[in-house]
Write a protein that holds these residues in place. Sequence first.
Motif, PDB file in Angstrom:
ATOM      1  N   CYS A   1       0.858  -1.186   0.000  1.00  0.00           N
ATOM      2  CA  CYS A   1       0.000   0.000   0.000  1.00  0.00           C
ATOM      3  C   CYS A   1       0.894   1.236   0.000  1.00  0.00           C
ATOM      4  O   CYS A   1       1.851   1.304   0.764  1.00  0.00           O
ATOM      5  N   THR A   2       0.560   2.183  -0.838  1.00  0.00           N
ATOM      6  CA  THR A   2       1.359   3.408  -0.936  1.00  0.00           C
ATOM      7  C   THR A   2       0.668   4.525  -0.175  1.00  0.00           C
ATOM      8  O   THR A   2      -0.440   4.939  -0.519  1.00  0.00           O
ATOM      9  N   LYS A   3       1.346   4.999   0.859  1.00  0.00           N
ATOM     10  CA  LYS A   3       0.800   6.099   1.656  1.00  0.00           C
ATOM     11  C   LYS A   3       0.996   7.404   0.894  1.00  0.00           C
ATOM     12  O   LYS A   3       2.108   7.721   0.470  1.00  0.00           O
ATOM     13  N   PRO A   4      -0.084   8.150   0.710  1.00  0.00           N
ATOM     14  CA  PRO A   4       0.047   9.400  -0.044  1.00  0.00           C
ATOM     15  C   PRO A   4       0.762  10.480   0.764  1.00  0.00           C
ATOM     16  O   PRO A   4       0.740  10.476   1.992  1.00  0.00           O
ATOM     17  N   SER A   5       1.374  11.393   0.049  1.00  0.00           N
ATOM     18  CA  SER A   5       2.016  12.547   0.685  1.00  0.00           C
ATOM     19  C   SER A   5       1.000  13.676   0.797  1.00  0.00           C
ATOM     20  O   SER A   5       0.248  13.935  -0.148  1.00  0.00           O
ATOM     21  N   LYS A   6       1.020  14.338   1.942  1.00  0.00           N
ATOM     22  CA  LYS A   6       0.120  15.483   2.117  1.00  0.00           C
ATOM     23  C   LYS A   6       0.550  16.617   1.196  1.00  0.00           C
ATOM     24  O   LYS A   6       1.747  16.863   1.027  1.00  0.00           O
ATOM     25  N   PRO A   7      -0.408  17.286   0.621  1.00  0.00           N
ATOM     26  CA  PRO A   7      -0.043  18.435  -0.209  1.00  0.00           C
ATOM     27  C   PRO A   7       0.518  19.562   0.671  1.00  0.00           C
ATOM     28  O   PRO A   7       0.124  19.709   1.828  1.00  0.00           O
ATOM     29  N   VAL A   8       1.424  20.317   0.105  1.00  0.00           N
ATOM     30  CA  VAL A   8       2.024  21.437   0.832  1.00  0.00           C
ATOM     31  C   VAL A   8       1.164  22.677   0.599  1.00  0.00           C
ATOM     32  O   VAL A   8       0.915  23.069  -0.549  1.00  0.00           O
ATOM     33  N   ALA A   9       0.710  23.237   1.682  1.00  0.00           N
ATOM     34  CA  ALA A   9      -0.151  24.427   1.583  1.00  0.00           C
ATOM     35  C   ALA A   9       0.636  25.611   1.043  1.00  0.00           C
ATOM     36  O   ALA A   9       1.787  25.834   1.427  1.00  0.00           O
ATOM     37  N   PRO A  10       0.039  26.346   0.155  1.00  0.00           N
ATOM     38  CA  PRO A  10       0.715  27.550  -0.350  1.00  0.00           C
ATOM     39  C   PRO A  10       0.822  28.595   0.764  1.00  0.00           C
ATOM     40  O   PRO A  10       0.046  28.583   1.722  1.00  0.00           O
ATOM     41  N   ILE A  11       1.777  29.482   0.608  1.00  0.00           N
ATOM     42  CA  ILE A  11       1.966  30.536   1.609  1.00  0.00           C
ATOM     43  C   ILE A  11       0.716  31.405   1.703  1.00  0.00           C
ATOM     44  O   ILE A  11       0.251  31.732   2.781  1.00  0.00           O
ATOM     45  N   GLN A  12       0.173  31.727   0.565  1.00  0.00           N
ATOM     46  CA  GLN A  12      -1.081  32.482   0.562  1.00  0.00           C
ATOM     47  C   GLN A  12      -1.862  32.180  -0.712  1.00  0.00           C
ATOM     48  O   GLN A  12      -1.287  31.864  -1.737  1.00  0.00           O
ATOM     49  N   LEU A  13      -3.147  32.240  -0.593  1.00  0.00           N
ATOM     50  CA  LEU A  13      -4.029  32.050  -1.743  1.00  0.00           C
ATOM     51  C   LEU A  13      -4.518  33.431  -2.162  1.00  0.00           C
ATOM     52  O   LEU A  13      -5.369  34.017  -1.511  1.00  0.00           O
ATOM     53  N   THR A  14      -3.954  33.946  -3.235  1.00  0.00           N
ATOM     54  CA  THR A  14      -4.277  35.320  -3.625  1.00  0.00           C
ATOM     55  C   THR A  14      -5.362  35.412  -4.687  1.00  0.00           C
ATOM     56  O   THR A  14      -6.023  36.435  -4.799  1.00  0.00           O
ATOM     57  N   THR A  15      -5.534  34.336  -5.434  1.00  0.00           N
ATOM     58  CA  THR A  15      -6.550  34.378  -6.498  1.00  0.00           C
ATOM     59  C   THR A  15      -7.486  33.180  -6.364  1.00  0.00           C
ATOM     60  O   THR A  15      -7.188  32.214  -5.659  1.00  0.00           O
ATOM     61  N   GLN A  16      -8.602  33.268  -7.063  1.00  0.00           N
ATOM     62  CA  GLN A  16      -9.542  32.149  -7.073  1.00  0.00           C
ATOM     63  C   GLN A  16      -8.894  30.922  -7.709  1.00  0.00           C
ATOM     64  O   GLN A  16      -9.130  29.801  -7.297  1.00  0.00           O
ATOM     65  N   GLN A  17      -8.051  31.162  -8.700  1.00  0.00           N
ATOM     66  CA  GLN A  17      -7.346  30.059  -9.348  1.00  0.00           C
ATOM     67  C   GLN A  17      -6.431  29.338  -8.352  1.00  0.00           C
ATOM     68  O   GLN A  17      -6.362  28.117  -8.345  1.00  0.00           O
ATOM     69  N   ASP A  18      -5.753  30.093  -7.492  1.00  0.00           N
ATOM     70  CA  ASP A  18      -4.913  29.493  -6.448  1.00  0.00           C
ATOM     71  C   ASP A  18      -5.761  28.642  -5.505  1.00  0.00           C
ATOM     72  O   ASP A  18      -5.386  27.521  -5.143  1.00  0.00           O
ATOM     73  N   ALA A  19      -6.918  29.177  -5.113  1.00  0.00           N
ATOM     74  CA  ALA A  19      -7.815  28.452  -4.213  1.00  0.00           C
ATOM     75  C   ALA A  19      -8.343  27.187  -4.875  1.00  0.00           C
ATOM     76  O   ALA A  19      -8.410  26.119  -4.243  1.00  0.00           O
ATOM     77  N   ASN A  20      -8.702  27.280  -6.138  1.00  0.00           N
ATOM     78  CA  ASN A  20      -9.204  26.116  -6.868  1.00  0.00           C
ATOM     79  C   ASN A  20      -8.135  25.025  -6.978  1.00  0.00           C
ATOM     80  O   ASN A  20      -8.423  23.842  -6.813  1.00  0.00           O
ATOM     81  N   LEU A  21      -6.910  25.447  -7.275  1.00  0.00           N
ATOM     82  CA  LEU A  21      -5.812  24.498  -7.373  1.00  0.00           C
ATOM     83  C   LEU A  21      -5.570  23.805  -6.028  1.00  0.00           C
ATOM     84  O   LEU A  21      -5.384  22.591  -5.962  1.00  0.00           O
ATOM     85  N   TRP A  22      -5.588  24.573  -4.961  1.00  0.00           N
ATOM     86  CA  TRP A  22      -5.397  24.012  -3.618  1.00  0.00           C
ATOM     87  C   TRP A  22      -6.516  23.016  -3.296  1.00  0.00           C
ATOM     88  O   TRP A  22      -6.253  21.917  -2.802  1.00  0.00           O
ATOM     89  N   ASN A  23      -7.743  23.391  -3.583  1.00  0.00           N
ATOM     90  CA  ASN A  23      -8.874  22.488  -3.325  1.00  0.00           C
ATOM     91  C   ASN A  23      -8.742  21.187  -4.128  1.00  0.00           C
ATOM     92  O   ASN A  23      -9.065  20.107  -3.627  1.00  0.00           O
ATOM     93  N   LEU A  24      -8.276  21.291  -5.353  1.00  0.00           N
ATOM     94  CA  LEU A  24      -8.069  20.109  -6.179  1.00  0.00           C
ATOM     95  C   LEU A  24      -6.994  19.200  -5.568  1.00  0.00           C
ATOM     96  O   LEU A  24      -7.164  17.980  -5.508  1.00  0.00           O
TER      97      LEU A  24
END
Length: 101
Positions: free
Chosen positions: A34-57
């Motif tokens: 079983c391969t344990k997934p790596s947690k995504p690294v949170a961006p320093i700040q979410l400045t645009t909706q595109q940044d937020a969408n990417l983070w949510n994805l």
Amino acid sequence: MKSSLPVLLLLNCTLAGAAEPSNFGAFTYPQANCTKPSKPVAPIQLTTQQDANLWNLQVSRYQAEQNRYVQCVNAYIAAAQADLKRISDSANQVVEEANKP
């Protein structure tokens, strides 16, 4: 005869519970695959909706991978428990036979 007993026990365990899942390998008991997934690294700040969408994805993908990982681990554990039961049942059967007059 003593040297063939482990082989007979293993064969008996394998044949007796063939319908149940098993993790037995040829010579050793395998590690979970079983391969344990790596947690995504949170961006320093979410400045645009595109940044937020990417983070949510990224978070959604991580959660899906984490769910698959947990399912894989649970399946491995279930098969290991079934293997232990077959071994125990087989050993108990040998003890019962040995204790017969």
